[in-house]
Design an enzyme around this catalytic site. Structure first.
Site, PDB file in Angstrom:
ATOM      1  CE  LYS A  26       2.418  -3.870   6.107  1.00 15.55           C
ATOM      2  NZ  LYS A  26       3.731  -3.362   6.463  1.00 15.55           N
ATOM      3  N   GLY A  37      -0.088   2.713   6.669  1.00 18.24           N
ATOM      4  CA  GLY A  37      -0.633   4.031   6.954  1.00 18.24           C
ATOM      5  C   GLY A  37      -2.135   4.031   7.210  1.00 18.24           C
ATOM      6  N   GLY A  38      -2.665   2.873   7.602  1.00 17.11           N
ATOM      7  CA  GLY A  38      -4.085   2.819   7.943  1.00 17.11           C
ATOM      8  C   GLY A  38      -5.012   2.738   6.749  1.00 17.11           C
ATOM      9  CD  GLU A  68      -3.067  -8.470  12.551  1.00 22.92           C
ATOM     10  OE1 GLU A  68      -1.942  -8.843  12.262  1.00 22.92           O
ATOM     11  OE2 GLU A  68      -3.310  -7.314  12.972  1.00 22.92           O
ATOM     12  CE  LYS A 103       3.093   4.918  14.796  1.00 21.41           C
ATOM     13  NZ  LYS A 103       4.375   4.402  14.296  1.00 21.41           N
ATOM     14  CD  GLU A 115       2.629  -1.819   9.776  1.00 25.40           C
ATOM     15  OE1 GLU A 115       1.497  -2.200   9.430  1.00 25.40           O
ATOM     16  OE2 GLU A 115       3.210  -0.860   9.257  1.00 25.40           O
ATOM     17  CG  ASN A 134       6.930   0.831  10.121  1.00 25.70           C
ATOM     18  OD1 ASN A 134       6.492   1.203  11.191  1.00 25.70           O
ATOM     19  ND2 ASN A 134       6.138   0.503   9.129  1.00 25.70           N
ATOM     20  NE  ARG A 141       8.190   3.589   6.732  1.00 26.83           N
ATOM     21  CZ  ARG A 141       7.636   4.156   7.778  1.00 26.83           C
ATOM     22  NH1 ARG A 141       8.302   5.045   8.494  1.00 26.83           N
ATOM     23  NH2 ARG A 141       6.412   3.840   8.150  1.00 26.83           N
ATOM     24  CB  VAL A 198       7.372  10.235  11.259  1.00 30.99           C
ATOM     25  CG1 VAL A 198       7.082  11.693  11.586  1.00 30.99           C
ATOM     26  CG2 VAL A 198       6.913   9.895   9.853  1.00 30.99           C
TER      27      VAL A 198
END
Lengths: 450, 70
Positions: free
Chosen positions: A116, A164-165, A200, A237, A288, A290, A292, A295
């Protein structure tokens, strides 16, 4: 087109990918753990192979076993889905070394966005707004405190290799920062093999809005507009929609252009998503990337009419994107609600035997699931049971449709978050389209204690 | 004597107390992992941990005894 591909994933996303493969005449190979042997996706595939025990390290994360099956079943390519090996650069590299096409970006692109801190730097250099923060790796609480002093509290403490947090914390002062730094860093090194942290500035009153991208190997890149994903619990989410009810058309265009530029900067190929935080003045900041399939990709498919999985396969096969930016437009409004096996109050998981499973049908209703009437929900994987996707000609029509569909959704035997979803979509802030990422804390949790 | 039971199926991620240790009500004794979430299981009683019935990595079902407190 490929003749046969292996799907290195499970559940609803494996089923989703198989559907598109069938449409394109591509044969499919499913891999599964012992816990998933009765899974619908296993039966849907043309061939299926057992990976091993339920534990992910011995099944869906076992890249050696997956590559052995890929070799023996003579597939041309591997689709990683989301989660598991989808953002694992070394797996993508191994596929390449084996002469298999990894349906996704290059391993170099995955690697550059996987860190990141590195990703922030690259985006900043490309002129894309990033959240004020530390651009150097933080390994001690003292360094973190110095960085936070410079940026100003409140700050978000994050793991450089995270996602994912996990390992993330909102911190309001130096004392808190020093308290959480070592435990979060330890967790990050345990889970991601890297305890490096960064900081951040906390963007207050923020919305989470992301841009879907497609980029091919011939230098073409387009965006498929935005998704609003502000309704989250534990940084995960729950409800996503497209387009965002908040941003103006000009902000949408600016965000889209910034996302395309980001893709070009890292020579990105395949489908990807740039996540942004957007403040009340519609300033947007890179959060960020992703690298890929997401979902929540179905809401974008619903408003653009584009099958994103189909585009992934075509791009991976070296084909050109069939669209230019000017030919793309938004039709209607789409909302996705994630149906989770969890307690709607404590958010604790609720695995168990499903005794009733009846889903509403009708125009504008789409289900993405691999759960069936007698499925057993095991405690080994993500608690998401299904995605309920609705689309209407307007946002209010989509909300009404979602409400009706949730009323008719019947799941028994385990607890689900359906009561929570109903409360959220009937809340005035949601109906107005003015929800922030703090919605659950600000509005849902207080509703429960009333 | 109080038996501390698992409130859901999952695997034992961490054991945070030792046999023989004196603990107080509300103290975490085991952290379960289920559906990618860590769930701390707290003791409902104070006293001495006389027996730990599980080890880290074990799979437990809802209702299984994790520890005995006296």
């Amino acid at each position: 087109m490929f003749e046969k591909i292996l799907i290195a994933n499970r559940g609803e996303i494996a089923a989703r990918i198989i559907r598109t493969c069938r449409k394109l005449g591509v044969q499919t190979v499913a891999v599964y753990s012992e816990a998933d042997k009765d899974g619908a996706f296993v039966r849907m595939a043309d061939e299926s192979y057992l990976l091993g025990p339920a534990k992910v390290s011995e099944s869906y994360m076992n890249s050696t076993k997956i590559l052995t099956i890929a070799r023996e079943s003579k597939v041309d390519a591997i689709h990683p889905g989301y989660g598991f090996l989808s953002e694992n650069a070394s797996f993508a590299k191994k596929c390449e070394q084996e002469g298999l096409t990894f349906i996704g970006p290059s391993w170099q692109a995955i690697e550059s966005m996987g860190s990141k801190i590195k990703a922030r730097k690259m985006m900043e250099n490309a002129g894309i707004p990033v959240i004020p923060g530390s651009n150097t790796p933080l390994t001690t609480a003292e360094d973190a405190a110095l960085a936070a002093d410079r940026i100003g509290y409140p700050v978000m403490l994050k793991a450089s290799a995270g996602g994912g947090g996990i390992g993330m914390a909102e911190v309001y002062n130096e004392q808190e920062l020093k308290k959480v730094f070592s435990s979060n860093s330890k967790r990050a090194s345990l889970l991601f093999g890297d305890g490096t942290m960064f900081i951040e500035k906390k963007i207050v009153n923020a919305r989470h809005i992301e841009i879907q991208l497609l980029a091919d190997s011939h230098g073409n890149a387009v965006h498929l507009f935005d998704r609003e994903c502000s309704i989250q619990r534990r940084h995960q989410k729950i409800i996503e929609e497209a387009p965002s009810p908040f941003i103006s058309e000009s902000t949408r265009q600016r965000m889209g252009r910034a996302a395309v530029k980001a893709a070009e900067t890292i020579n990105y190929q395949n489908a990807g998503t740039i996540e942004f935080l957007v403040d009340h003045k519609e300033n947007f900041y890179f959060l960020e990337m992703n690298t890929r399939l997401q979902v929540e990709h179905p809401v974008t498919e619903e408003i653009t009419g584009i099958d994103i999985v189909e585009q992934q396969l075509k791009i991976a096969n070296g084909e050109r994107i069939e669209y230019d930016q000017e030919s793309l437009f938004i039709t209607g409004h789409s909302i996705e609600a994630r149906i989770y096996a969890e307690d709607p109050v404590s958010f604790y998981p609720s695995p168990g035997q499903i005794t009733r499973w009846e889903l509403p049908e009708g125009i504008g209703i789409r289900h993405e699931t691999a759960i069936e009437k007698n499925s057993k929900v095991t405690p080994f994987y993500d608690p998401m049971l299904a995605k309920l996707v609705v689309s209407g000609s307007s946002r209010s029509e989509a909300i009404q449709l979602l409400n009706d569909a949730l009323e008719d959704y019947r799941v028994e035997g385990i607890k689900t978050n359906i009561p929570m979803l109903k409360k959220v979509i009937n809340h005035e802030k949601f109906i107005e389209g003015t929800t922030l990422t703090s919605f659950i804390e600000d509005h849902y949790l207080p509703m429960l204690s009333k | 004597m109080t038996e501390i039971k698992a409130n859901m199926a999952g695997s034992v991620w961490k054991i945070t107390v030792k046999e023989g240790e004196r603990i107080s009500t509300g103290q975490d004794i085991v952290i379960l992992e289920s559906m990618k979430m860590e769930i701390p299981i707290a003791s409902e009683a104070s006293g001495q941990v006389i027996k730990l019935s599980v080890s880290e990595g074990d799979f437990v079902n809802e209702g299984d005894v994790l520890a005995t407190i006296e």
